[in-house]
Design a protein around this motif. Structure first.
Motif, short mmCIF file in Angstrom:
data_model
loop_
_atom_site.label_atom_id
_atom_site.label_comp_id
_atom_site.label_asym_id
_atom_site.label_seq_id
_atom_site.Cartn_x
_atom_site.Cartn_y
_atom_site.Cartn_z
N GLN A 129 2.17 2.04 1.72
CA GLN A 129 3.29 2.77 1.14
C GLN A 129 2.80 3.77 0.10
O GLN A 129 2.66 3.45 -1.07
CB GLN A 129 4.23 1.75 0.48
N VAL B 108 4.36 11.07 -0.82
CA VAL B 108 4.20 11.42 0.58
C VAL B 108 3.99 12.91 0.69
O VAL B 108 4.33 13.67 -0.21
CB VAL B 108 5.42 10.98 1.44
N LYS B 109 3.39 13.31 1.84
CA LYS B 109 3.10 14.73 2.02
C LYS B 109 4.39 15.55 1.94
O LYS B 109 5.42 15.13 2.46
CB LYS B 109 2.42 14.93 3.38
N HIS C 82 7.68 10.12 7.62
CA HIS C 82 7.06 9.00 6.90
C HIS C 82 7.25 7.73 7.72
O HIS C 82 8.29 7.07 7.65
CB HIS C 82 7.71 8.88 5.52
N CYS D 126 5.78 4.84 7.54
CA CYS D 126 5.76 3.55 6.82
C CYS D 126 7.16 3.17 6.33
O CYS D 126 7.58 2.03 6.47
CB CYS D 126 4.82 3.62 5.63
N GLN D 127 7.83 4.14 5.75
CA GLN D 127 9.17 3.90 5.19
C GLN D 127 10.09 5.03 5.67
O GLN D 127 10.42 5.94 4.91
CB GLN D 127 9.12 3.89 3.65
N PRO D 128 10.51 4.99 6.94
CA PRO D 128 11.23 6.15 7.48
C PRO D 128 12.68 6.27 6.99
O PRO D 128 13.20 7.37 6.88
CB PRO D 128 11.21 5.92 9.00
N SER E 132 11.14 -0.56 8.00
CA SER E 132 9.86 -0.02 7.54
C SER E 132 8.77 -0.81 8.25
O SER E 132 9.06 -1.72 9.03
CB SER E 132 9.74 -0.17 6.03
N PHE F 16 -3.16 6.38 6.04
CA PHE F 16 -2.23 6.78 7.10
C PHE F 16 -2.85 6.33 8.41
O PHE F 16 -3.95 6.78 8.77
CB PHE F 16 -2.00 8.29 7.10
N TYR G 269 0.12 8.19 12.78
CA TYR G 269 0.47 9.46 12.12
C TYR G 269 -0.17 10.63 12.84
O TYR G 269 0.41 11.71 12.94
CB TYR G 269 0.00 9.44 10.66
#
Ligand code: SF4
Ligand code: SF4
Length: 277
Positions: free
Chosen positions: A2, A6-7, A14, A16-18, A23, A127, A131
């Motif tokens: 997490q 984030v980018k 994302h 991991c946690q969309p 998640s 990541f 990804y």
């Protein structure tokens, strides 16, 4: 894991946690327990999440929390090389999102991940290959369709399964399904049903040392192969999906039935998508 930041690109998804419905915690070792059934993981995560605020009043209490969790919980792993992190818990009261109990968002801005097995930098900056290797459409499709942390984590990390499914349907449709369309029924349900095979596949090898296409032997891991020759059959067009589902076919009839099941899923989606073009 997490990441804290984030980018920023708007195209970034994302994984991991969309969203607030689910998640993933796979790279924190979530599915690496010998008993990684939903019930068992639910019990672990629920207990840790409740215990954390009781025990951890300051960073000095983290050692005690770690020892308590690790001494109280069954520690048998599928694959000894992958660490199962004791700081993975639920991030919300509804138990929809698994995540890091040490993350700054859970601790009023204080990042406690320095004490973790991997260390703060790795926990924050990791990541996974999904990804990189899943296309934007594939990522969106899974995020739009799956709403359950347990299934989502199993599928978003299974690149072969995701790619094989969308390749098979795209080949038939002569186009890539548009993720936005998968939000509506019946398409959403049809895609969901396919990925739920991860949970209900009748030919899944129940061995503890299996996960997806991999099997483990101590510190070694290998990719399984299906003995088509031994079954008197040609290599299946669904081979990569069978491996992702950890399949074992005792008889040729089982393999034939398994192919029919998968073909049924592909046909149903193609038919419904074509009707909603
Ligand atoms: S396995 Fe990938 S998607 Fe899942 S938590 Fe780790 S980095 Fe995120
Ligand atoms: S501390 Fe543990 S739960 Fe948190 S991100 Fe790192 S591995 Fe995952």
């Amino acid at each position: 894991m997490q990441p804290e930041n984030v980018k920023p690109e708007s195209s970034f998804i994302h994984l991991c946690q969309p969203d607030s419905c689910k998640s993933c915690g796979a790279c924190c070792g979530l599915y690496n327990y010998a008993d990684s059934s939903r019930e068992s993981l639910l019990h672990r995560l629920r207990w840790r999440t409740a215990l954390f605020p009781e025990i951890v009043k300051s960073p000095d209490d983290l050692d005690h929390f770690s020892s308590l969790v690790r001494s109280s919980e069954e520690q048998a792993r599928r694959y000894e090389v992958i660490y199962c992190c004791e700081y993975l818990g639920f991030l919300d009261a509804g138990e929809k999102r698994v995540g890091c109990l040490l993350h700054p968002l859970q601790n009023n801005g204080t990042d406690l991940r320095d004490v973790s097995f991997y260390g703060r930098e790795l926990c924050d900056g990791h990541f996974c290959p999904s990804y990189t290797y899943l296309t934007r459409e594939e990522k969106q499709a899974l995020v739009f369709v799956l709403e359950d942390w347990y299934l989502y984590g199993l599928c978003i990390t299974d690149i072969d399964l995701v790619k094989s499914y969308f390749r098979l349907v795209s080949d038939r449709l002569l186009t890539t399904p548009r993720p936005e369309k998968l939000k509506a029924e019946p398409l959403r349900n049809l895609v969901q049903k396919f990925f739920e095979l991860k949970l209900v596949w009748p030919y899944r090898d129940p061995a503890v040392n299996r996960l997806g296409k991999y099997y483990f032997d101590g510190s070694q891991y290998m990719i399984d192969r299906i003995d088509y020759e031994g079954l008197g059959w040609k290599k299946s067009r669904f081979d990569s999906i069978f491996l992702s589902l950890s399949s074992r076919f005792p008889r040729r009839e089982d393999l034939v039935t398994a192919e029919q099941i998968l073909q049924g899923h592909i046909d149903a989606f193609v038919e419904a998508y074509s009707a909603h073009l």
